[in-house]
Every structure is written in structure tokens, then in C-alpha cells.
Design an enzyme around this catalytic site. Structure first.
Site, PDB file in Angstrom:
ATOM      1  N   GLY B 218     -12.308   2.941  -1.054  1.00 58.58           N
ATOM      2  CA  GLY B 218     -13.107   3.470  -2.291  1.00 58.58           C
ATOM      3  C   GLY B 218     -12.528   3.152  -3.730  1.00 58.58           C
ATOM      4  O   GLY B 218     -12.208   2.040  -3.841  1.00 58.58           O
ATOM      5  N   SER B 219     -12.525   4.171  -4.697  1.00 54.01           N
ATOM      6  CA  SER B 219     -12.053   3.612  -6.076  1.00 54.01           C
ATOM      7  C   SER B 219     -10.613   3.407  -6.346  1.00 54.01           C
ATOM      8  O   SER B 219     -10.395   2.746  -7.225  1.00 54.01           O
ATOM      9  CB  SER B 219     -12.062   5.173  -6.904  1.00 54.01           C
ATOM     10  N   VAL B 220      -9.612   3.561  -5.091  1.00 56.80           N
ATOM     11  CA  VAL B 220      -8.413   2.771  -5.589  1.00 56.80           C
ATOM     12  C   VAL B 220      -8.521   1.470  -5.561  1.00 56.80           C
ATOM     13  O   VAL B 220      -7.832   0.681  -6.203  1.00 56.80           O
ATOM     14  CB  VAL B 220      -7.273   3.305  -4.689  1.00 56.80           C
TER      15      VAL B 220
END
Lengths: 473, 485
Positions: B218-220
Site C-alpha cells: 500500500g502507501s508505504v
């Protein structure tokens, strides 16, 4: 009492003059005279006893970490019995071989120590343990040997009972096949049982057969030495003289097929071949015998699954499928692993894991000792056997009479052959067979038989060295 | 008779020579190969009889061999039956295989490493049982405990690294297990316990930090993307992309959205800085398309993706896809699609940023100590790679501070200290619960610790919770424990 310059070889069958003396006279004479052989024996018995008792002490320190005085007292009994035999020898067989008893005491003692050591690992101690039973059997066996020494005052007497010995030997051999008392252990029919007791009569049969072979061959060596036709460059015995070898071969085959025991079969047949060769000097007997035996064994290996299995386990011991098979090479390899872990100097008594191998204290006593005493220890043990056998052969070289020589050779060769079959079996020289290791392995019948062999060899060897200082017997 | 007897004597001597030879072959010539045969149980027993060295954390044993009254002489004992250290130590069974440090450092623990040769000789001469060496870990027990407590009842993992050395300061994976269950000498019981643990739906035997099923980041993943974009020199934090509220991926009918729905902070276009701060998906999909798959893959590899790493526990390589499909490239540019990572890999990306662009090789073993605790071997910090420049690292750090202070990672804030961080909320499939992430470091100007947190199953909230709600507070608790030291 007459003085004779040539008392070395009294005429066959006529008792020596000294034997007519009263016992008190004899004792008086013998105590007065220095007995070099006996003094040497006494000197050897001290370290022998030290080894036998010390081995048990080391086992206790190694495996228990403490000492157990009860067991130490028990294991000092066999050396004390040996001392009794020694004293008796000073009277009844002063010139008997001085090495036999000490060697037997050391081997027997090492066997007891290792059996006791495996008892500790398996937590079967006291009267349940094979070690204590082995000590009791040792005492019984030594008492019987003592009795044999006292009763058989001259081995020549035995020659008269050759055919009785034959009958006894055959009965003993066939006893395990009798329904009711015969027992089957690991596939082989070797022992007979009476309630809690079991006995392997085959061990005693080998002595009876050695006496018979010696007596028979001494009387019949002339006709047996005559050779008949030449076949393939080999002069064969005359057909009419083939009877005995065929009978013995048949007996060996009966043992092989019906008692399912390759080792015993090989032992008896090998004994016979060596004795007939020594008596007649004809190599053709050996060739003929080997051809017969190998042929029979090969046939048997085709017909009998267990013999074939033994061959596979021998040749392909490391094959995983044979390793895992029932009756495969698991035991053989585990024994070899134990020896390898022992290495050159061994783990030390009480500090290995010999109990890992099934039958570690009977069939596999040699790998057990090899693991804990190392290659050095096994060399010493094999060396003691070799010395024991050579003392017997010495009688053969310089004995007083042919019967005694032949019997001594037969009895000592049977020990050598048995050691070879057992140790060779567990070290992959030959296929594995189930024989006991003389003096070492747990089992009363084997101990009894081997101590009787000691008694007989002592008795025969007494005739080899008559006193040379002018005091006749 | 003498002639025959001589011949028989020769035969007897030959028979004994055969026996002398065969015993020599077994006990001297072939003894080494027989000793090491796998079927030789004595060697196995012996390896248990030598006292295996302990595994130490800050000098205290977390696994040690204590005397047992059976034939193996010693039994392995683990001090934390709750399983706090189980993913690290692994377990040491009798003959059912070992895992973790017990396996990776087995030669040192049993004292059979090459370095111990002289000690083994001495042991043989002096008759003592050889002892194994102690293995001291880099783990900080306070941080480990804080991470264990912070993760609470969640399924997931926490990894804490020292960015300057690569030392693993904490590694927690939940649910965990009691390694003592597998160290018993009752093999049947051990097998039964193992089967039970294996059948447990929580997969307690899996070390999620390095060797579980790989997660969608995801966004990491945007930390890596932003680093690559800026380090490539083609983009700056002010670089702009169009700002629609939905974008249909080229060649498909799939539309992607930003996590809050709508556009990214308003306006016709959106900057990389704002896209990062607000964690928007559509701009990153476009930035990734513009940077290109090959360039991103080069950076991913430099950060450790696709590489075999042993710390010395084997780490499952993380995956960045090589693709020619623009739609897959765009999905993978914001941490969805075919991106699959371990928490350790995410921590490594962040560690490179925290350490001025230099990535230190992660390592769990500080030193090997002799049985009397003298140092035998120590592991000095090792550089793994330099994926980005110091300048890029500094820029990305600023963006990450901003993400915590003014953006989507607000729950990671710590009073009085700048925390650099990035949250992540990864989608896994239609209706499946999200995977919640946080990665970051503190203090931002002098990083003491880098953290990666992953929480499975949406933290128990299905698709309704995001990384900032569940994963960021866990990270904050752990970072507070680091800063309080």
C-alpha cells in the site's frame, strides 16, 4: 617310583607310573618341587583379576558416577574361583599351560563388565540384570571346569568314549528341534528351555564332537590317508572312506536347514575339516569339504529366505531399503557406528552408548567393547584370543600323544573359528551369523562350554612338559 | 602332523589378520564417514550431550540448555513462553528440524564451527565435554518488549532497525508460540504439538517480519517511489500531475481512486509533496508511469527487493514487478498490484532514507562468545547499498516529517520530537480486510530507530480502518520506548 630319562612320551594307553602313587605322596612331592608354570600363572592371575575387577569399577564410575560395593564383591568371586583352580592345578596338573586361566579370567571379566554396563543403561539391575546372571554362570562354569579337571585325570580316557561322545554330540545338536523344549530365538532354533532356564546345547556339542573327531581320526587316519582316483589334478579320497565326511556334512546341513543357523553349521563343519586335514595331511579333504559346504550353503541360500537376507545385509549394508528391512542391516550398521564412534581409544567404559544396538550384550558384545575400549581395546582382546589359540596349538606341536594333540588343536581351532565367525560377522568380513563370542558374550551355555575347553586344554597341556629335573611323576 | 598344523596356524593367523584389518577399517579408516552417517544416532545423542550455548539478549539468556535427567543430558529451555522471542530464536527439536537462530547459528551454538577447532581438541585431551558458544543478539530487550506490548492482540509484525548500523533492535511477530513445546525430548509429544501449531489458523509458527506470506505494501511503498522520483533528478517535490478524482487505467475498465475519494487536496494539478503528504494514489500512478518500470525496478533492487538476504535468518525476497503493462505499472506505483513485501524490506527502505541514503545490512547477531563469555567473533556494521543520494534522503525525510506533522500519519506524532513517517492501507481483494502499515523513524534529525509495523486483517475492522488509526499508534509507542532510553 622309577626314574626315567624318557618320561616325555609314555606309551599310549598305559598310565604313567606316578599315577599309581597315593595322593598324599603326590602332594608332598609337588609342594616340595618348584612349579614354574604355576608360579607364572599366579603372577598372571594378579593383573588378570585387577583388569576384571577394575573394568567393573570403571563402568560404575563412568556410567553411575559412584561405586557399588555389592557388585564389586560379586565380580571378585570369579578371580577367587580362578585362584581355587590355580591351587588345584598345583596338585593335579602342575605343568599345565599357565596362560589359559588368566586369559579366560580377563576375557570373562571384560564380558561381565560390558554386560553390566549395558544393564545400567537399560536399568535392569540386580538379579534381573544379565550382568549378575553372567557372574553366577561364570561361577557355575568354573566349578564345572574344576570338576572336569578333578574327574578327568588323563585326557586319554576320553578316547575310549569317542563314540559315546558322538552320540552325545548328535543328541545335543538335535535337542532344540524336539517339540516342547525347543525354543526359537530370532529365527534360529538353538536353545532348549525348562521353565525359566534356557540352554544352547550346541555349545556343548562342539566339545563332544571334537572328542569324537579326535578319537575317530586317530584310529582311522591310515585308511583315510589313502587316496583314490585323480580328478582334475586332485587326488580324491577313496569312495569307501567318504562316509564320515558325508555324515558330518549332512549333520551340518540339517542344522543349517532345520535350525536355521548358518554360524553353528559353519563352525562344526570347519572344525571337522581342520581336524581331518591335520590327522591325514591330505588337502583334498578340505577341497572336497569346502565344495560340499559352499554348494550346500548356496543351495540353502536360494531356498531359505533368511540366508539370502543375511547375504544382502552383508553386501549392501548401507542400502537404505536393506537397512530398513526386517532382518536387514540395521543392527549391523548400528554396531559399526558404535565402533566408529569409539574410534582409536574408545569412549571409556560406561561412557559410550552401546545399548543403542539390539542384543548389545550377547551377539554384539564385540562392537559394544569396541565402542567403549576403542580399536586399542579390540586389538588387545583379539590378541588375547590369538594367544589362547596359540597355547592350544602349542600342545598340538609338542603334545605327548596324537589323540591329545588332535583334540587340543580341535578345541583351540573351534575357539578361533568362533571368534572369526562372530567378529567377522559384525565387522562385515563375512555375512552375519548368530554365534556367541567365547567368554565375552552373555549366556551360560557358552561360558560353560568354553570353561570346559579351558579345563581340557589344561589337562592335555600338562602332558607336554614333564618335570625335567629327575623327579618323575 | 606338524606340517599340517603349521598350515592351519597360518590360516588362523590370516583369520585374525582379517579381523584386525576389518576393525581398523571401521574404527580408524572409515570412522569419520561412519560417524557422520545420518543414521548414526550416537552422533545425534552426542550433539545433545554437549551443552549447547545460550542465545543472549543484552547478556541475558533467552534460550539456554539446562541439565535433564535423560540420556540427552540437556534440554533446551526458552525463557519467554509467551513467544516474544520465538520468531527470532526459532526452536531446537530433538530430530524434527530446527528454525530461527537455533538453525542459522547451529554450528556456533554446538561449538562445531571452524573457529572452535582448537577448543574441541582441548576438550578431547582434557576429557571435558565440549561446550557450545553463546550467540549475543542485537535485540534491545526494552524495545522488543515495547513492540510486543504495542502490537497487543493484533496479528502482524513490528521490525525496529538501527539505521546507522543495520542492527535489528526488535522483531516481533504475532500470533507467536511457546518454543518449549517443541524442545521436549518426548518426540511423539513434540510432533503432536507441532501439528497443532501448524493447524492453528493464526499461523503462529510463521515469522511475519521476514518470512511470512508477502504483504501488499500500500502507501508505504510511496517512500520508495518518492525516493526514486527525486533521486532520478527528473522530479522534485514541486513536480505536478493532473488531479482527477478517478482515473481509468489505460487498456482496462478499472478506475482507481484516492483513499479519501475525490481529488487530492483540490486544484487542477497536484504536487509530489502534497500527493505524499495526503497519500494520494492517482498522482503516484501517474508519476510512476512517467518514471517508468525499469527505473523503479533499479531503485527497488538497490533497496533490497528481489535479493537474498540472511540476517542470518533467511529473509523472503520482496517483489517489485517487471512489467510492460502500463496499468500494472500504475497500480504498483502506489503499492498495490504486484508489489509484495516483507516488513523488514519496508524498514530497510526507510532506514536508507534515515541514514542519508546509505542502507546498512540488517543483522540480528551482535557477537559470538566463548562458553566463558569472551568474544570470539563480532559482527561490524556492513553497508548493503547506497540506493539514493544524501540530498534525496534529506528531501524525502522532510516529506515524511510533513506527513506526520501535517498529513495522513498524524497518530505517529510524539511531543517534542520530529517523527518522519508514512502510513499505508493496502487493499487485498474484493471484500478482504485491509493490511495496515506504518513506517518511519525518530528523531528525524538524528535517527535512533527505524520502524516498520504491519497489522493484518484490518486490525479487526475489516475495510473500515486505515494505517493511521491502527499501525501509527503502535509505532509511536515503540518509538517512545526508544527515545526514553
Amino acid at each position: 617310583m622309577t626314574l626315567g630319562s624318557d618320561t616325555r612320551t609314555p606309551p599310549l594307553g598305559s598310565p604313567a607310573a606316578g599315577q599309581r602313587q597315593t595322593i598324599t605322596q603326590t602332594i608332598r612331592v609337588r609342594l616340595r618341587e618348584p612349579a614354574r608354570m604355576r608360579n607364572l600363572e599366579l603372577g598372571l592371575l594378579v593383573p588378570a583379576a585387577a583388569i576384571a575387577i577394575g573394568a567393573v569399577l570403571l563402568v560404575q564410575l563412568g556410567a553411575l558416577g559412584t561405586t557399588d560395593s555389592g557388585m564389586l564383591t560379586l565380580v571378585s568371586l570369579p578371580p577367587i574361583f580362578a585362584l581355587v583352580i590355580h591351587i588345584a592345578l598345583r596338585i593335579v596338573a602342575r605343568d599345565a599351560d599357565p596362560f589359559l586361566v588368566p586369559i579366560a579370567v580377563v576375557l570373562n571379566g571384560l564380558g561381565i563388565a560390558e554386560i553390566y554396563r549395558i544393564d545400567i543403561a537399560q536399568k535392569t539391575l540386580g538379579w534381573d540384570g544379565a550382568g549378575v546372571r553372567q557372574i553366577v554362570w561364570t561361577l557355575i562354569a568354573m566349578a564345572i571346569a574344576f570338576a572336569v579337571l578333578l574327574v578327568v585325570r588323563s585326557h586319554r580316557v576320553l578316547q575310549r568314549y569317542s563314540y559315546i561322545a558322538m552320540a552325545a554330540g548328535i543328541v545335543l545338536l538335535l535337542l532344540p528341534m524336539l517339540p516342547g523344549i525347543g525354543q526359537v530365538t530370532s529365527g534360529a532354533r538353538l536353545s532348549i528351555g525348562f521353565g525359566p532356564f534356557s540352554f544352547q546345547p550346541g555349545e556343548l556339542a562342539k566339545i563332544a564332537l571334537a572328542i569324537f573327531f579326535a578319537g575317530y581320526l586317530v584310529s582311522n587316519r591310515e585308511p583315510l590317508s589313502l587316496m583314490g582316483r585323480r580328478v582334475l589334478g586332485l587326488r580324491l579320497p577313496r569312495a569307501r572312506n567318504l562316509g564320515p565326511i558325508l555324515v558330518v556334512w549332512a549333520a551340518a546341513m540339517v542344522v543349517l536347514v532345520f535350525q536355521r543357523d548358518l554360524g553353528t553349521s559353519l563352525l562344526y563343519f570347519g572344525l571337522f575339516l581342520v581336524m581331518i586335514y591335520v590327522a591325514t595331511g591330505k588337502a583334498s579333504w578340505i577341497v572336497l569339504g569346502l565344495v560340499l559346504f559352499v554348494g550346500g550353503a548356496l543351495l540353502a541360500s536360494r531356498v531359505l529366505g533368511y540366508v539370502e537376507g543375511r547375504f544382502h545385509a552383508w553386501l549392501d549394508a548401507f542400502d537404505p531399503s536393506i537397512y530398513n528391512a526386517t532382518g536387514g542391516s540395521y543392527q549391523l550398521l548400528q554396531g559399526m557406528f558404535g565402533m566408529a564412534n569409539g574410534g582409536l581409544i574408545g569412549s571409556g567404559l560406561g561412557q559410550g552408548r552401546p545399548q543403542t544396538v539390539p542384543l548389545a550384550s550377547s551377539d554384539y558384545i564385540v562392537p559394544s567393547l569396541g565402542e567403549e575400549l576403542g580399536l586399542v581395546g579390540l586389538f588387545a582382546i583379539l590378541g588375547l584370543y590369538l594367544l589362547f589359540v596359540s597355547r592350544g596349538f602349542r600342545v598340538g606341536y609338542s603334545g605327548a600323544d596324537d589323540f591329545g594333540k588332535l583334540l587340543a588343536v580341535g578345541l583351540s581351532f573351534v575357539v578361533a573359528l568362533q571368534v572369526f565367525i562372530v567378529v567377522g560377522g559384525v565387522t562385515r568380513v563375512i555375512p552375519l551369523t548368530g554365534l556367541t563370542t567365547p567368554f565375552l558374550a552373555a549366556g551360560g551355555s557358552s561360558l560353560t562350554a568354553n570353561w570346559i575347553i579351558v579345563a581340557l586344554l589344561l589337562r592335555i597341556s600338562d602332558t607336554v612338559r614333564p618335570p625335567a629335573r629327575g623327579v618323575a611323576r | 602332523m606338524s606340517r599340517q598344523l603349521r598350515r592351519v596356524s597360518i590360516v588362523v593367523v590370516l583369520m585374525f589378520i582379517a579381523l584386525f584389518t576389518s576393525t581398523t577399517i571401521i574404527q580408524a579408516v572409515q570412522s569419520d564417514s561412519l560417524r557422520t552417517d545420518g543414521r548414526n544416532v550416537r552422533t545425534l545423542y552426542a550433539s545433545y550431550s554437549a551443552q549447547r550455548g545460550p542465545i543472549l539478549v543484552d547478556g541475558q539468556p533467552i534460550a539456554q540448555s539446562v541439565p535433564s535427567d535423560d540420556q540427552y543430558k540437556y534440554v533446551r529451555q526458552y525463557t519467554n513462553p509467551d513467544g516474544m522471542y520465538a520468531p527470532i530464536t526459532g526452536y531446537f527439536t530433538l530430530n524434527q528440524g530446527d528454525t530461527g537462530i537455533e538453525e542459522a547459528m547451529n554450528r556456533e551454538l554446538t561449538g562445531t564451527a571452524d573457529e572452535n577447532f582448537l577448543d574441541r581438541v582441548t576438550a578431547i585431551v582434557t576429557g571435558q565435554n565440549p561446550k557450545g558458544d553463546a550467540v549475543e543478539l542485537t535485540i534491545d530487550p526494552k524495545i522488543q518488549q515495547a513492540a510486543w506490548d504495542a502490537l497487543g492482540g493484533q496479528s502482524g509484525a513490528v521490525v525496529v532497525l538501527d539505521p546507522k548500523t543495520g542492527a535489528v533492535l526488535a522483531m516481533v511477530s504475532k500470533p507467536s508460540y511457546d518454543p518449549n513445546l517443541l524442545a521436549s525430548h518426548d518426540t511423539n509429544q513434540v510432533i503432536a504439538n507441532y501439528k497443532q501449531l501448524l493447524a492453528d489458523p493464526g499461523d503462529p509458527l510463521v515469522n511475519r517480519a521476514i518470512a511470512g506470506d508477502l504483504y501488499n505494501p500500500g502507501s508505504v511503498f510511496k517512500v520508495l517511489m518518492t525516493s526514486a522520483l527525486i533521486d532520478s533528478g527528473r522530479f522534485t517535490p514541486d513536480s505536478q500531475e493532473p488531479n482527477p478524482s478517478a482515473l481509468v487505467l489505460p487498456g482496462t475498465s478499472t478506475a482507481i481512486h484516492n483513499s479519501e475519494g475525490g481529488d487530492c487536496g483540490g486544484g487542477e494539478t497536484v504536487s509530489l509533496a502534497d500527493a505524499f503528504r495526503l497519500s494520494c494514489n492517482i498522482p503516484f500512478a501517474q508519476f510512476g508511469r512517467d518514471l517508468g518500470n525499469a527505473t523503479i525496478a533499479k531503485y527497488a533492487k538497490a533497496f533490497g527487493f528481489g535479493q537474498k538476504i540472511d540476517i542470518p535468518l533467511p529473509v523472503t525476497p520482496s517483489v517489485y514487478p517487471i512489467t510492460s503493462d502500463v496499468d500494472r505499472l500504475m497500480l504498483s506505483s502506489f503499492g498495490q498490484g504486484d508489489d509484495h513485501v516483507t516488513p523488514l524490506q519496508i524498514a530497510m527502505v526507510t532506514a536508507a532514507v534515515a541514514n542519508g541514503g546509505k542502507l546498512m545490512k540488517p543483522n540480528l547477531v551482535k557477537s559470538v562468545l566463548t562458553p566463558d563469555l569472551k568474544q570470539r567473533q563480532s559482527f561490524s556494521p556492513e553497508e548493503f547499498s547506497s540506493p539514493i543520494s544524501e540530498q534525496t534522503a534529506s528531501t524525502v525525510t522532510q516529506l515524511m516529517i510533513n506527513n506526520v506533522n501535517n498529513g495522513a500519519a498524524s497518530n505517529a506524532r510524539i511531543r517534542g520530537v520530529d517523527v518522519a513517517g508514512k502510513t499505508g492501507t493496502a487493499e487485498n481483494g474484493e471484500g478482504d480486510p485491509y493490511t495496515l502499515w506504518f513506517t518511519g523513524f525518530a528523531p528525524a534529525n538524528d535517527p535512533q530507530a527505524v520502524i516498520a509495523v504491519v497489522v493484518e486483517n484490518g486490525g479487526g475492522h475489516g475495510q473500515s480502518a486505515v494505517g493511521n488509526q491502527i499501525a501509527a499508534p503502535i509505532a509511536r509507542n515503540v518509538l517512545e520506548a526508544v527515545l526514553s532510553e
